[in-house]
Design a protein around this motif. Sequence first.
Motif, short mmCIF file in Angstrom:
data_model
loop_
_atom_site.label_atom_id
_atom_site.label_comp_id
_atom_site.label_asym_id
_atom_site.label_seq_id
_atom_site.Cartn_x
_atom_site.Cartn_y
_atom_site.Cartn_z
N MET A 185 0.84 -1.16 0.00
CA MET A 185 0.00 0.00 0.00
C MET A 185 0.90 1.24 0.00
N ALA A 197 -3.27 5.01 1.73
CA ALA A 197 -3.62 5.07 3.15
C ALA A 197 -4.40 6.35 3.47
N LEU A 220 4.40 5.13 8.75
CA LEU A 220 4.41 3.69 8.54
C LEU A 220 5.30 3.10 9.62
N LEU A 227 3.32 -4.29 9.31
CA LEU A 227 3.39 -2.87 9.02
C LEU A 227 2.00 -2.24 9.12
N LYS A 228 1.95 -1.06 9.70
CA LYS A 228 0.69 -0.33 9.85
C LYS A 228 0.90 1.12 9.47
N TRP A 229 -0.14 1.73 8.94
CA TRP A 229 -0.14 3.15 8.65
C TRP A 229 -0.96 3.86 9.71
N ASP A 252 -3.94 -1.49 8.45
CA ASP A 252 -3.00 -2.58 8.19
C ASP A 252 -2.46 -2.42 6.77
N ASP A 253 -1.15 -2.41 6.61
CA ASP A 253 -0.53 -2.19 5.31
C ASP A 253 -0.81 -3.31 4.32
N GLU A 257 1.46 5.50 0.52
CA GLU A 257 1.03 6.54 1.46
C GLU A 257 -0.27 7.18 0.99
#
Length: 73
Positions: free
Chosen positions: A1, A6, A29, A39-41, A59-60, A3
């Motif tokens: 994903m 997101a 991130l 990884l999470k945004w 959730d990425d 930026e």
Amino acid sequence: MTEQEAIEIARKVAEAEGWYWTEPCETKLYRHWWLLGRLKWCVRSNADYWGANVVVTIDDATGKVLRKGFAPR
């Protein structure tokens, strides 16, 4: 994903909840558990000010919204 993806997800969440979205937004991130976590945004609107902030964690890998909130002031 990316930026931008997101940010768009966070903007849609704000619209669906009826929350006020203001630019600029801040994105981060990160991994929840150092090297092992997913990884999470984290996207926050109105990043230059306290209050009127929409905060969304995504959730990425899946694009699933994990947390959402609005701080009116």
